[in-house]
Design a protein around this motif. Sequence first.
Motif, mmCIF file in Angstrom:
data_model
loop_
_atom_site.group_PDB
_atom_site.id
_atom_site.type_symbol
_atom_site.label_atom_id
_atom_site.label_comp_id
_atom_site.label_asym_id
_atom_site.label_seq_id
_atom_site.Cartn_x
_atom_site.Cartn_y
_atom_site.Cartn_z
ATOM 1 N N LYS A 145 0.811 -1.226 0.000
ATOM 2 C CA LYS A 145 0.000 0.000 0.000
ATOM 3 C C LYS A 145 0.843 1.274 0.000
ATOM 4 N N ASP A 146 2.034 1.217 0.605
ATOM 5 C CA ASP A 146 2.835 2.433 0.759
ATOM 6 C C ASP A 146 4.298 2.031 0.884
ATOM 7 N N VAL A 147 4.931 1.804 -0.253
ATOM 8 C CA VAL A 147 6.278 1.227 -0.227
ATOM 9 C C VAL A 147 7.299 2.190 0.384
ATOM 10 N N GLU A 148 7.088 3.487 0.186
ATOM 11 C CA GLU A 148 8.037 4.476 0.734
ATOM 12 C C GLU A 148 8.083 4.390 2.263
ATOM 13 N N LEU A 149 6.911 4.341 2.860
ATOM 14 C CA LEU A 149 6.835 4.260 4.324
ATOM 15 C C LEU A 149 7.420 2.925 4.815
ATOM 16 N N LEU A 174 7.956 9.582 8.254
ATOM 17 C CA LEU A 174 8.993 9.799 7.225
ATOM 18 C C LEU A 174 10.007 10.850 7.681
ATOM 19 N N GLU A 175 9.554 11.784 8.519
ATOM 20 C CA GLU A 175 10.474 12.833 8.992
ATOM 21 C C GLU A 175 11.236 12.424 10.247
ATOM 22 N N GLY A 176 10.611 11.532 11.056
ATOM 23 C CA GLY A 176 11.161 11.259 12.384
ATOM 24 C C GLY A 176 12.374 10.344 12.364
ATOM 25 N N ASP A 177 13.148 10.405 13.463
ATOM 26 C CA ASP A 177 14.246 9.439 13.619
ATOM 27 C C ASP A 177 13.723 8.223 14.386
ATOM 28 N N PHE A 178 14.572 7.272 14.669
ATOM 29 C CA PHE A 178 14.162 6.014 15.311
ATOM 30 C C PHE A 178 13.401 6.282 16.622
ATOM 31 N N THR A 179 14.004 7.117 17.473
ATOM 32 C CA THR A 179 13.420 7.355 18.809
ATOM 33 C C THR A 179 12.047 7.997 18.711
ATOM 34 N N VAL A 236 -6.438 -2.312 9.583
ATOM 35 C CA VAL A 236 -6.545 -1.208 10.554
ATOM 36 C C VAL A 236 -5.132 -0.791 10.991
ATOM 37 N N CYS A 237 -4.279 -1.774 11.229
ATOM 38 C CA CYS A 237 -2.895 -1.472 11.631
ATOM 39 C C CYS A 237 -2.179 -0.690 10.523
ATOM 40 N N CYS A 238 -2.388 -1.106 9.270
ATOM 41 C CA CYS A 238 -1.785 -0.382 8.137
ATOM 42 C C CYS A 238 -2.330 1.035 8.043
ATOM 43 N N ALA A 239 -3.633 1.161 8.241
ATOM 44 C CA ALA A 239 -4.254 2.491 8.201
ATOM 45 C C ALA A 239 -3.627 3.390 9.263
ATOM 46 N N MET A 240 -3.389 2.819 10.460
ATOM 47 C CA MET A 240 -2.789 3.607 11.549
ATOM 48 C C MET A 240 -1.403 4.094 11.136
ATOM 49 N N LEU A 241 -0.662 3.251 10.427
ATOM 50 C CA LEU A 241 0.684 3.648 9.979
ATOM 51 C C LEU A 241 0.611 4.719 8.882
ATOM 52 N N THR A 242 -0.283 4.499 7.903
ATOM 53 C CA THR A 242 -0.312 5.456 6.786
ATOM 54 C C THR A 242 -0.860 6.821 7.213
ATOM 55 N N LEU A 243 -1.707 6.839 8.246
ATOM 56 C CA LEU A 243 -2.264 8.126 8.692
ATOM 57 C C LEU A 243 -1.209 9.001 9.375
ATOM 58 N N ILE A 244 -0.117 8.384 9.841
ATOM 59 C CA ILE A 244 0.944 9.229 10.442
ATOM 60 C C ILE A 244 2.212 9.144 9.581
ATOM 61 N N ARG A 245 2.036 8.859 8.281
ATOM 62 C CA ARG A 245 3.205 8.626 7.417
ATOM 63 C C ARG A 245 4.137 9.840 7.369
ATOM 64 N N GLN A 300 11.864 -0.010 7.574
ATOM 65 C CA GLN A 300 12.890 -1.052 7.422
ATOM 66 C C GLN A 300 14.270 -0.463 7.657
ATOM 67 N N GLU A 301 14.501 0.681 7.025
ATOM 68 C CA GLU A 301 15.815 1.334 7.092
ATOM 69 C C GLU A 301 16.140 1.711 8.549
ATOM 70 N N GLN A 302 15.110 2.115 9.302
ATOM 71 C CA GLN A 302 15.354 2.489 10.705
ATOM 72 C C GLN A 302 15.360 1.270 11.626
ATOM 73 N N ASN A 303 15.187 0.101 11.012
ATOM 74 C CA ASN A 303 15.177 -1.144 11.775
ATOM 75 C C ASN A 303 14.069 -1.165 12.833
ATOM 76 N N ILE A 304 12.924 -0.571 12.478
ATOM 77 C CA ILE A 304 11.761 -0.617 13.372
ATOM 78 C C ILE A 304 10.998 -1.893 13.041
ATOM 79 N N LYS A 305 11.172 -2.879 13.889
ATOM 80 C CA LYS A 305 10.560 -4.177 13.615
ATOM 81 C C LYS A 305 9.093 -4.157 14.052
ATOM 82 N N PRO A 306 8.259 -4.940 13.346
ATOM 83 C CA PRO A 306 6.836 -4.894 13.709
ATOM 84 C C PRO A 306 6.578 -5.334 15.149
#
Length: 374
Positions: free
Chosen positions: A272-276, A341-346, A328-337, A281-287
């Motif tokens: 649904k949103d490959v960029e996000l 995209l701007e934030g760091d890991f923390t 729903v989980c995906c929607a939650m992620l895309t709504l704060i995309r 993935q790049e920030q190593n934020i595991k599900p």
Amino acid sequence: LSACCSTGIPFDGGLRCLCWKILLNYLPLEKALWSSLLKKQRDLYSQFLKEMIIQPGIAKANLGVSREDVTLEDHPLNPNPDSRWNTYFKDNEVLLQIDKDVRRLYPDMAFFQRPTEYPCLLILDPQNEFETLRRRVEQTTLKSQTVARNRSGVTNVSSPLKTTPNSLSEYEVLPNGCEAHWEVVERILFIYAKLNPGIAYVQGMNEIVGPLYYTFATDPNSEWKEHAEADTFFCFTNLMAEIRDNFIKSLDDSQCGITYKMEKVYSTLKEKDVELYLKLQEQNIKPQFFAFRWLTLLLSQEFLLPDVIRIWDSLFADEKRFDFLLLVCCAMLTLIRDQLLEGDFTLNMRLLQDYPISDVHLILKKAKELQDSK
């Protein structure tokens, strides 16, 4: 029915309670069968209370009365793992864990601390003074008072009842014959654990039973409300039959386990949103850092109770059972995309562990869009 419920069930007239009972396969669609089925199930639940709460309490009380006729079989020190006492003590370990968890249910709401209008007369029978689970916990906790030595050799007897804030001492003790809603939830979970020894009780089940019980115990129809405990028990059992694999550690990596479902959240996001997806993935934020809780507890920890209940309307109405939860989980992620995209890991971890959007209608609408865009 599913289509109507997925858009949110009105609370009026006890409609939600009824729909949930049908969606969770407790009641058949055919109304003519309801009353006989409900009677049968509620009688069965009374039987469970007698066998699993009242009987062990009576047995324990009797042993305290007449010491001379205690056989080795019934002796508390009997090493046989099948002895009644051994079972009683083992059950106490489960009970203490349940007790700790149910006392903390929705601390920001007074509901679970309030007395129920329908205390369990079977157990709170003034003639018999049966041992309640609350009394059993209090006695067990007092017995295991911890003796801690500090460096100067002075012994502190610190009672576990006093050590944690929010402990027993802070709750108003209800007068005899009354019980709080959390005590009813405790009984439901204890009986579930006894009947399902393979899984028993796992932390988090309290968060699944809470919204179910709250919904049934606030049913505007008093005839149904009176039986909230038994009805919640069977609906909870049916719901757990569908999601219990999430709670079983040994299944984590199997196709029905939680790891597979968490990865499914990411693979759906990738579609649904490959960029996000690439950013996380790049920030190593595991599900498992956030989706474990979202999925296992059906989002019950992420939103206020009325919003959780609204989300559950849609989840229970999902014919594919909980596929919608992934959306729903995906929607939650895309709504704060944008923030992600701007934030760091923390910063991103903080966003995901304390989700910022509280408008569940927006989230469900987005999930529906994702579903339709397949």
